[in-house]
Scaffold this motif. Structure first.
Motif, mmCIF file in Angstrom:
data_model
loop_
_atom_site.group_PDB
_atom_site.id
_atom_site.type_symbol
_atom_site.label_atom_id
_atom_site.label_comp_id
_atom_site.label_asym_id
_atom_site.label_seq_id
_atom_site.Cartn_x
_atom_site.Cartn_y
_atom_site.Cartn_z
ATOM 1 N N HIS A 106 -2.632 5.957 -7.829
ATOM 2 C CA HIS A 106 -2.577 7.309 -7.820
ATOM 3 C C HIS A 106 -2.225 7.875 -8.895
ATOM 4 O O HIS A 106 -2.350 7.406 -9.875
ATOM 5 N N ASP A 107 -2.125 9.357 -8.977
ATOM 6 C CA ASP A 107 -2.148 10.181 -10.009
ATOM 7 C C ASP A 107 -1.642 9.739 -11.436
ATOM 8 O O ASP A 107 -2.380 9.461 -12.448
ATOM 9 N N TYR A 138 0.727 -1.140 -0.022
ATOM 10 C CA TYR A 138 0.097 -0.002 -0.078
ATOM 11 C C TYR A 138 1.021 1.161 0.097
ATOM 12 O O TYR A 138 1.679 1.364 1.045
ATOM 13 N N VAL A 139 0.766 2.019 -1.044
ATOM 14 C CA VAL A 139 1.794 3.245 -1.142
ATOM 15 C C VAL A 139 1.024 4.403 -1.095
ATOM 16 O O VAL A 139 1.527 5.435 -0.944
ATOM 17 N N SER A 140 -0.455 4.446 -0.901
ATOM 18 C CA SER A 140 -1.272 5.770 -1.079
ATOM 19 C C SER A 140 -1.778 6.078 0.262
ATOM 20 O O SER A 140 -2.635 6.891 0.396
ATOM 21 N N PHE A 164 -3.408 15.146 2.025
ATOM 22 C CA PHE A 164 -3.480 14.633 0.506
ATOM 23 C C PHE A 164 -2.543 13.408 0.935
ATOM 24 O O PHE A 164 -1.640 13.419 1.704
ATOM 25 N N PRO A 165 -2.784 12.212 0.028
ATOM 26 C CA PRO A 165 -1.589 11.297 0.080
ATOM 27 C C PRO A 165 -0.233 11.560 -0.490
ATOM 28 O O PRO A 165 -0.038 12.222 -1.279
ATOM 29 N N ALA A 166 0.646 11.519 0.254
ATOM 30 C CA ALA A 166 2.139 11.661 0.039
ATOM 31 C C ALA A 166 2.952 10.416 -0.235
ATOM 32 O O ALA A 166 2.866 9.508 0.345
ATOM 33 N N MET A 224 3.160 14.962 -9.713
ATOM 34 C CA MET A 224 3.230 15.956 -10.570
ATOM 35 C C MET A 224 3.558 15.401 -11.784
ATOM 36 O O MET A 224 4.750 14.536 -11.985
ATOM 37 N N GLU A 225 2.892 15.471 -13.085
ATOM 38 C CA GLU A 225 3.411 14.967 -14.334
ATOM 39 C C GLU A 225 4.823 15.176 -14.777
ATOM 40 O O GLU A 225 5.486 14.129 -15.048
ATOM 41 N N ASP A 226 5.154 16.435 -14.498
ATOM 42 C CA ASP A 226 6.479 16.494 -15.120
ATOM 43 C C ASP A 226 7.625 15.841 -14.414
ATOM 44 O O ASP A 226 8.668 15.200 -14.953
ATOM 45 N N ARG A 227 7.426 15.624 -12.858
ATOM 46 C CA ARG A 227 8.406 14.910 -12.075
ATOM 47 C C ARG A 227 8.048 13.375 -12.381
ATOM 48 O O ARG A 227 9.169 12.689 -12.432
#
Length: 456
Positions: free
Chosen positions: A210-211, A161-163, A172-174, A219-222
């Motif tokens: 997750h995202d 479980y990472v979320s 928010f989930p980190a 974040m998409e760029d990261r």
């Protein structure tokens, strides 16, 4: 001296006495005989029931039961009634032949990888909780698809479980810890068990709910810069992120799964919907719509799509747009004809599942999104797709649909199999999201070492 009258009285009493004994004796014989007859009939009935059950023949009608048989027959009828209503057994009955005799082994990892995170109730209920629900659903598949013998397994599920590491700042989930946690789990299974090292984990299954999925960044760029961890690139990832074009976060064998929505919360909402209530909201959206979408990091939230929706239709009374949280949010969906599902940071959204489950036509505004389980859910038949650049034409598009094929789409949405395919149930049910995951894995059996060895 006894008179004639006294003799007649004594004789009469004697006859009455003998008559009483005779009557008692006769009644005893009668009831005793009835008992043996009824007992034989009861045994015959039980044997007949067993024979008919085993041969699947219909049961005889039960009419005018005798008092002696009433209790046993009432119990039998009750069981028959339960069967007709289709009450689900405690454990699901998923036949392995449905999935080409697929077998999956679930690693029993130390609790730091999964169970410890459940101390926070949100871990089991938030939109990323498919990783938890799927793990629980697979564990419920005893004696079915799940095997306790790893040597007969086609796939190996690694429950990490990472979320569930929620930020103390914003809630928010980190997921900064995700790569380390995944890496530690792989090190453990690759040293404790021989199966990972046979093919570098190509038959091992992970979740990334997750995202940006297996890139493990919000974040998409990261996410693009980091890509999928090298140690994971040979495995199978079940992830909520999916697009139709090349993307670094899809450079791994993957299956797109739906975000988690609690079946209990939906059931509660459905119970509170008035039967005769018409949908009185034409277009609905509740969520983050920033007036100034460029945040402190310089990134534009939702590629400005949500801002454009607010600016274009915030003053249109046919559009019920809300920016604040609301506990009765699902009831608003149940009242709506069209539900907007625009992208956020990532293309996918839990609104998609909620809209389908509550009969609101989802309007997907996320270019190139890949939707879950297309073989089970015919998305073009139950939803609308609007290009991000066409948000300014949204009202015209929806008016056209309302005037043409809206009733057809709504009718398609009523299909219970469509709703079931997007829900993670514990225990799993036929046709639900866990079932769809198993269906998808059954098409990847070329990765199974067991199958490869048996074909040699």
């Amino acid at each position: 001296m006894i008179t004639q009258k006294q003799r007649r009285t004594e004789k009469s009493l004697c006859l009455k006495h003998y008559y009483k004994w005779f009557l008692c004796f006769f009644l005893t014989l009668y009831f005793l005989g009835s008992f043996f007859v009824d007992h034989d009939q009861d045994q015959d009935h039980d044997q007949d029931h067993d024979q008919r059950s085993s041969s699947s023949r219909p049961n005889p009608p039960l009419t005018n039961p005798k008092p002696k048989l009433f209790a046993s027959r009432a119990m039998f009828e009750s069981k028959l009634h339960d069967h007709k209503l289709g009450f689900a057994p405690q454990n699901p009955n998923i036949r392995t032949d449905v999935f080409n005799n697929l077998k999956i082994y679930v690693y029993d990892l130390p609790s730091k990888f999964n169970k410890d995170w459940l101390a926070n109730d949100r871990c089991s209920n938030h939109l990323f909780a498919a990783e938890v629900a799927l793990h629980k659903a697979l564990l419920s598949l005893e004696r079915d698809v799940r095997t306790e013998d790893p040597y007969e397994a086609d796939f190996f599920f690694v429950p990490v479980y990472v979320s569930c590491n929620f930020s103390t700042i914003n809630g928010f989930p980190a997921i900064g810890h995700a790569r380390t946690l995944i890496n530690d789990a792989i090190k453990l299974v690759s040293t404790k068990y021989p199966f990972w090292n046979r093919n570098n984990g190509s038959d091992h299954v992970f979740t990334a709910t997750h995202d940006f999925g297996s890139c493990f960044h919000t974040m998409e760029d990261r996410a693009i810069a980091d890509g999928v961890p090298k140690i994971l690139r040979n495995s199978i990832v079940l992830q909520t992120f999916g697009v139709t074009y090349n993307h670094p976060c899809q450079e791994v064998e993957n299956v797109v799964i739906p975000p988690y929505i609690s079946p209990e919360s939906l059931h509660k909402t459905q119970k509170n919907i008035p039967v005769t209530k018409e949908r009185d909201i034409w277009v609905f959206f509740r969520g983050k719509m920033e007036l100034h979408p460029k945040n402190i990091s310089g990134r534009f939230y939702s590629k400005r799509v949500r801002t454009n929706i607010w600016q274009s239709y915030g003053g249109d009374r046919r559009f019920y747009l809300q920016r604040q949280r609301f506990a009765g949010y699902q009831l608003e969906i149940a009242r709506s004809v069209f539900c907007l599902c625009p992208l956020g940071w990532a293309p996918w959204s839990p609104r998609l599942v909620e809209s389908v489950a509550l009969g609101c036509v989802p309007v997907v505004i996320a270019d190139g999104i890949r939707l879950p389980f297309p073989s089970a859910v015919r998305w073009p038949d139950i939803s609308l797709t609007v290009a991000e650049r066409d948000v300014g034409k949204l009202c015209e598009i929806l008016e056209h649909v309302a005037a043409t094929n809206l009733s057809v789409i709504q009718r398609n949405l009523e299909d219970p199999s469509v709703r079931r395919a997007l829900m993670f149930n514990v225990p799993s049910r036929e046709g639900d999201a866990t079932w769809q995951v198993l269906e998808a894995l059954s098409k990847k059996l070329n990765r199974s070492v067991r199958r490869s060895n048996s074909s040699l």
